[in-house]
Design a protein around this motif. Structure first.
Motif, PDB file in Angstrom:
ATOM      1  N   UNK A 170      15.758  28.359  40.041  1.00  0.00           N
ATOM      2  CA  UNK A 170      16.731  27.518  40.718  1.00  0.00           C
ATOM      3  C   UNK A 170      17.931  28.269  41.242  1.00  0.00           C
ATOM      4  N   UNK A 171      18.924  27.480  41.686  1.00  0.00           N
ATOM      5  CA  UNK A 171      20.185  28.006  42.213  1.00  0.00           C
ATOM      6  C   UNK A 171      21.264  27.907  41.146  1.00  0.00           C
ATOM      7  N   UNK A 172      22.128  28.895  41.114  1.00  0.00           N
ATOM      8  CA  UNK A 172      23.158  28.921  40.088  1.00  0.00           C
ATOM      9  C   UNK A 172      24.521  29.177  40.708  1.00  0.00           C
ATOM     10  N   UNK A 173      25.484  28.366  40.304  1.00  0.00           N
ATOM     11  CA  UNK A 173      26.870  28.492  40.740  1.00  0.00           C
ATOM     12  C   UNK A 173      27.765  28.621  39.528  1.00  0.00           C
ATOM     13  N   UNK A 174      28.838  29.354  39.694  1.00  0.00           N
ATOM     14  CA  UNK A 174      29.856  29.377  38.678  1.00  0.00           C
ATOM     15  C   UNK A 174      30.822  28.226  38.864  1.00  0.00           C
ATOM     16  N   UNK A 175      31.764  28.111  37.948  1.00  0.00           N
ATOM     17  CA  UNK A 175      32.732  27.013  37.983  1.00  0.00           C
ATOM     18  C   UNK A 175      33.903  27.327  38.905  1.00  0.00           C
ATOM     19  N   UNK A 176      34.003  28.562  39.316  1.00  0.00           N
ATOM     20  CA  UNK A 176      35.070  28.961  40.228  1.00  0.00           C
ATOM     21  C   UNK A 176      36.258  29.564  39.505  1.00  0.00           C
ATOM     22  N   UNK A 177      36.944  30.439  40.194  1.00  0.00           N
ATOM     23  CA  UNK A 177      38.179  31.017  39.685  1.00  0.00           C
ATOM     24  C   UNK A 177      39.197  31.022  40.819  1.00  0.00           C
ATOM     25  N   UNK A 178      40.392  30.568  40.530  1.00  0.00           N
ATOM     26  CA  UNK A 178      41.410  30.382  41.565  1.00  0.00           C
ATOM     27  C   UNK A 178      42.149  31.690  41.841  1.00  0.00           C
ATOM     28  N   UNK A 179      42.271  31.991  43.107  1.00  0.00           N
ATOM     29  CA  UNK A 179      43.072  33.130  43.556  1.00  0.00           C
ATOM     30  C   UNK A 179      44.198  32.582  44.416  1.00  0.00           C
ATOM     31  N   UNK A 180      45.424  32.872  44.050  1.00  0.00           N
ATOM     32  CA  UNK A 180      46.588  32.431  44.801  1.00  0.00           C
ATOM     33  C   UNK A 180      47.394  33.632  45.228  1.00  0.00           C
ATOM     34  N   UNK A 181      47.580  33.761  46.528  1.00  0.00           N
ATOM     35  CA  UNK A 181      48.345  34.881  47.087  1.00  0.00           C
ATOM     36  C   UNK A 181      49.604  34.302  47.714  1.00  0.00           C
ATOM     37  N   UNK A 182      50.731  34.631  47.136  1.00  0.00           N
ATOM     38  CA  UNK A 182      51.988  34.114  47.671  1.00  0.00           C
ATOM     39  C   UNK A 182      53.129  34.985  47.190  1.00  0.00           C
ATOM     40  N   UNK A 183      54.226  34.887  47.912  1.00  0.00           N
ATOM     41  CA  UNK A 183      55.412  35.646  47.520  1.00  0.00           C
ATOM     42  C   UNK A 183      56.386  34.745  46.779  1.00  0.00           C
TER      43      UNK A 183
END
Length: 117
Positions: free
Chosen positions: A104-117
């Motif tokens: 089957x297909x497998x996905x992770x739950x995600x990880x947030x990346x925030x780029x800001x000053x």
């Protein structure tokens, strides 16, 4: 049941770097036998393919990250990484890894990346 687990996200200033990791929850799944992809999705936008690494190690990058991101795999750790440098505000998104095998297909739950000053 195979699960992919991402880690390494966080907040970083523009120009900074992060390394995302994608590991499998079980040793019965081996990244080296199949292609793995990193996607990202920003609020209000469609999910976008960022980078791919094939079973043989061939890589692909979307134009917006070429020269800044590197996808690589450590077969001894059975982990796929996304090294991100020179980060821009527009790189802000939830990042997901994806892979598949005959089960089957497998996905992770995600990880947030925030780029800001």
């Amino acid at each position: 049941q195979v699960q992919l687990v991402e880690s390494g996200g966080g907040w970083v200033q523009p120009g900074g770097s992060l390394v995302l990791s994608c590991a499998a929850s079980t040793s019965t799944f081996t990244f080296s036998t199949t292609a793995t992809r990193w996607y990202r999705q920003a609020p209000g936008k469609e999910r976008e393919l960022v980078a791919t690494i094939g079973a043989g190690g061939t890589t692909y990058y979307t134009d917006s990250v070429k020269g800044r991101f590197v996808i690589f795999r450590d077969d001894t750790q059975n982990t796929v990484y996304l090294q991100m440098s020179s980060l821009k505000v527009e790189d802000t998104a939830a990042y997901y890894c994806h892979s598949r095998d005959i089960r089957g297909d497998y996905w992770g739950q995600g990880t947030q990346v925030t780029v800001s000053s």
